[in-house]
Enzyme design. Sequence first.
Site: not given
Ligand SMILES: [Zn+2]
Length: 136
Positions: A126-127, A85, A130
């Site tokens: 993954h996003e 990341c 977040h």
């Molecule tokens: Zn990330």
Amino acid sequence: MIRPIVKDVFFLGQKSGPATMQDLSVGQDLMDTLRANQDRCVGMAANMIGVKKRVIIVNMGILNVVMYNPVIVRKDSPYETEEGCLSLTGVRKTTRYQNIEVEYYDSSWKKRRQKYSGWTAQIIQHECDHLEGIII
Ligand SMILES: [Zn+2]
């Protein structure tokens, strides 16, 4: 506008709120910032540029796609993988799903529902993490 990348784990650990049409400029900033980091980054969430709104950007080959209020509505076929990341150093183990279906608003604020698999699906997962304040 190209924004600096947030690396503050306390800030990144907070949940993002809903995006509205007023946040379309956030999508533009994500476009500019991803492009500036494209050699080492394939996607970003708005909190990585300091905005706690549910906006992500995902590199899909030649296209960078901005998604507002993305929700993963279906997923199957889990697998173990390692990810890095831009906001962290090194890589970490995580579980992702091979196939997902996502609902989101596009840059014209049209609601869309789309299927993704493999690498693109992995970036989206993954996003979306977040947005929940989850960092791999
Ligand atoms: Zn990330």
